[in-house]
Design an enzyme around this catalytic site. Structure first.
Site, PDB file in Angstrom:
ATOM      1  N   ARG A 138     -21.140  -3.995   1.698  1.00  0.00           N
ATOM      2  CA  ARG A 138     -20.357  -4.946   1.439  1.00  0.00           C
ATOM      3  C   ARG A 138     -20.942  -5.533   3.240  1.00  0.00           C
ATOM      4  O   ARG A 138     -21.173  -4.985   4.367  1.00  0.00           O
ATOM      5  CB  ARG A 138     -19.864  -4.427   2.236  1.00  0.00           C
ATOM      6  CG  ARG A 138     -18.394  -5.213   1.949  1.00  0.00           C
ATOM      7  CD  ARG A 138     -16.744  -4.957   1.088  1.00  0.00           C
ATOM      8  NE  ARG A 138     -16.384  -3.945   2.589  1.00  0.00           N
ATOM      9  CZ  ARG A 138     -14.545  -3.811   1.764  1.00  0.00           C
ATOM     10  NH1 ARG A 138     -14.460  -4.733   1.146  1.00  0.00           N
ATOM     11  NH2 ARG A 138     -14.593  -2.814   2.980  1.00  0.00           N
ATOM     12  N   ARG A 153      -9.844   5.994   4.558  1.00  0.00           N
ATOM     13  CA  ARG A 153      -9.437   4.972   3.598  1.00  0.00           C
ATOM     14  C   ARG A 153      -9.675   4.919   2.494  1.00  0.00           C
ATOM     15  O   ARG A 153      -8.033   5.130   1.848  1.00  0.00           O
ATOM     16  CB  ARG A 153      -9.939   3.648   3.595  1.00  0.00           C
ATOM     17  CG  ARG A 153      -9.894   2.994   5.144  1.00  0.00           C
ATOM     18  CD  ARG A 153     -11.011   1.815   5.452  1.00  0.00           C
ATOM     19  NE  ARG A 153     -10.909   1.160   4.795  1.00  0.00           N
ATOM     20  CZ  ARG A 153     -12.411   0.538   4.485  1.00  0.00           C
ATOM     21  NH1 ARG A 153     -13.185   1.179   4.948  1.00  0.00           N
ATOM     22  NH2 ARG A 153     -12.146  -0.681   3.981  1.00  0.00           N
ATOM     23  N   ARG A 179       0.744  -0.906   0.535  1.00  0.00           N
ATOM     24  CA  ARG A 179      -0.334   0.052   0.263  1.00  0.00           C
ATOM     25  C   ARG A 179       0.861   0.904  -0.004  1.00  0.00           C
ATOM     26  O   ARG A 179       0.419   2.732  -0.009  1.00  0.00           O
ATOM     27  CB  ARG A 179      -1.162  -0.095   1.169  1.00  0.00           C
ATOM     28  CG  ARG A 179      -2.691  -0.446   1.087  1.00  0.00           C
ATOM     29  CD  ARG A 179      -3.391  -0.366   2.469  1.00  0.00           C
ATOM     30  NE  ARG A 179      -4.481  -0.311   2.658  1.00  0.00           N
ATOM     31  CZ  ARG A 179      -5.076  -1.686   2.621  1.00  0.00           C
ATOM     32  NH1 ARG A 179      -4.708  -2.605   2.431  1.00  0.00           N
ATOM     33  NH2 ARG A 179      -5.947  -1.653   3.190  1.00  0.00           N
ATOM     34  N   ARG A 185     -18.187  -4.522   7.753  1.00  0.00           N
ATOM     35  CA  ARG A 185     -16.768  -4.108   8.793  1.00  0.00           C
ATOM     36  C   ARG A 185     -16.802  -3.086   9.840  1.00  0.00           C
ATOM     37  O   ARG A 185     -17.213  -2.352   9.185  1.00  0.00           O
ATOM     38  CB  ARG A 185     -16.110  -4.759   7.791  1.00  0.00           C
ATOM     39  CG  ARG A 185     -15.416  -5.554   7.286  1.00  0.00           C
ATOM     40  CD  ARG A 185     -14.638  -5.872   5.989  1.00  0.00           C
ATOM     41  NE  ARG A 185     -13.207  -4.310   6.279  1.00  0.00           N
ATOM     42  CZ  ARG A 185     -12.092  -4.234   5.208  1.00  0.00           C
ATOM     43  NH1 ARG A 185     -11.975  -5.445   4.444  1.00  0.00           N
ATOM     44  NH2 ARG A 185     -11.557  -3.007   5.204  1.00  0.00           N
TER      45      ARG A 185
HETATM   46  P1  AMP Z   1      -8.614  -4.157   3.625  1.00  0.00           P
HETATM   47  O1  AMP Z   1      -9.516  -5.481   4.538  1.00  0.00           O
HETATM   48  O2  AMP Z   1      -7.502  -4.395   3.032  1.00  0.00           O
HETATM   49  O3  AMP Z   1      -9.181  -3.122   3.220  1.00  0.00           O
HETATM   50  O4  AMP Z   1      -7.327  -3.127   5.151  1.00  0.00           O
HETATM   51  C1  AMP Z   1      -8.394  -3.158   6.533  1.00  0.00           C
HETATM   52  C2  AMP Z   1      -7.003  -2.043   7.221  1.00  0.00           C
HETATM   53  O5  AMP Z   1      -6.645  -2.947   7.491  1.00  0.00           O
HETATM   54  C3  AMP Z   1      -6.277  -1.038   5.649  1.00  0.00           C
HETATM   55  O6  AMP Z   1      -7.256  -0.065   5.977  1.00  0.00           O
HETATM   56  C4  AMP Z   1      -5.336  -0.301   7.267  1.00  0.00           C
HETATM   57  O7  AMP Z   1      -5.745   0.439   8.283  1.00  0.00           O
HETATM   58  C5  AMP Z   1      -4.622  -1.953   7.597  1.00  0.00           C
HETATM   59  N1  AMP Z   1      -3.796  -2.491   6.250  1.00  0.00           N
HETATM   60  C6  AMP Z   1      -4.437  -3.518   5.730  1.00  0.00           C
HETATM   61  N2  AMP Z   1      -3.852  -4.302   4.689  1.00  0.00           N
HETATM   62  C7  AMP Z   1      -2.243  -2.744   5.040  1.00  0.00           C
HETATM   63  C8  AMP Z   1      -0.802  -2.421   4.581  1.00  0.00           C
HETATM   64  N3  AMP Z   1      -0.289  -3.185   4.029  1.00  0.00           N
HETATM   65  N4  AMP Z   1      -0.373  -1.623   5.578  1.00  0.00           N
HETATM   66  C9  AMP Z   1      -0.807  -0.899   5.736  1.00  0.00           C
HETATM   67  N5  AMP Z   1      -2.159  -1.330   6.509  1.00  0.00           N
HETATM   68  C10 AMP Z   1      -3.052  -2.073   5.835  1.00  0.00           C
END
Ligand code: AMP
Length: 230
Positions: A134, A178, A95, A167
């Site tokens: 979602r 986000r 990310r 979520r």
């Molecule tokens: P996601 O399920 O990919 O939307 O991730 C949910 C949350 O997990 C994000 O909003 C971040 O807080 C954290 N997160 C997931 N992947 C990363 C990453 N590669 N780097 C930093 N934080 C992450």
């Protein structure tokens, strides 16, 4: 084979990953899912990640990279035992540019590399609508949408029968933060991978099955000799 799925929150990375893993013989490295599991278990890392996740902020790079390194070690063990496992599918990682460089280094140390990066392209105005509807399975990975991808029985996961929940970070405030972070910090990574000739884009606003097929086509290696004239 190492394939990265890129795209903003709500573009369908999780939904597509579920379908692609068995098709491509890959295991999932979905950092958000790893953090949510750690939070459910109440580990120190999970508790630290949860407060950041709930606010829609990123977990620090060193923590995230450390977690991915652990998964790559586990993948190495799995592949030595099961030749059907061909590599990893990354969802939500990298990310940041530091994470992308760390992934290159980690794979390089294992004599491997990123093979494809697929952007699931969805118009910005569709993302909030998708995130609001979602629903996810309380057991983890399975993803639904109240309108676009409903379960057979309302509120129940088709696959494991667990209740479907929203979520904690799909609240309007966290969604806004986000998406801001995605467009500011993560979208610039597209140029990083485009510059290496790895980036392919698929239309994420098409029906779910069509998106899956487009991704499968995008990551298939081009047969040697294909496209040669004469
Ligand atoms: P996601 O399920 O990919 O939307 O991730 C949910 C949350 O997990 C994000 O909003 C971040 O807080 C954290 N997160 C997931 N992947 C990363 C990453 N590669 N780097 C930093 N934080 C992450």
């Amino acid at each position: 084979m190492h394939v990265i799925l890129m795209g903003p929150q709500g573009s369908g990375k999780g939904t597509q990953a579920e379908r692609l893993l068995p098709r491509l013989g890959l295991v999932s490295i979905a950092t958000g899912e790893l953090f949510r599991n750690a939070a459910r278990l109440g580990t120190p890392l999970g508790l630290r990640a949860k407060s950041l996740m709930d606010r829609g902020e990123l977990v620090p790079d060193d923590v995230t990279i450390g977690l991915v390194e652990e998964k790559l070690d586990a993948l190495g063990v799995l592949r030595s035992r099961d030749p059907a496992v061909l590599g990893a599918l990354y969802d939500g990682f990298p990310r940041t540019e530091a994470q992308a460089r760390a992934l290159d280094d980690a794979l390089g140390r294992r004599s491997e590399r990123v093979d494809s990066v697929v952007l699931i392209d969805v118009p910005r105005e569709r993302l909030v609508e998708r995130l609001a509807g979602r629903r996810v399975c309380a057991n983890g990975g399975h993803v639904y949408h109240t309108v676009f991808n409903p379960p057979k029985v309302e509120g129940v996961c088709d696959i494991c029968g667990a209740p479907l929940v929203q979520r904690a970070d799909d609240t309007p405030d966290a969604v806004r933060r986000r998406l801001e972070t995605y467009f500011r910090t993560t979208e610039p990574l597209l140029a990083f991978y485009r510059g290496r000739g790895l980036l392919k884009t698929v239309d994420g606003d098409a029906p779910i099955d069509e998106v899956t097929e487009a991704i499968v086509r995008a990551v298939q290696p081009v047969p040697s000799g294909a496209g040669r004239v004469g």
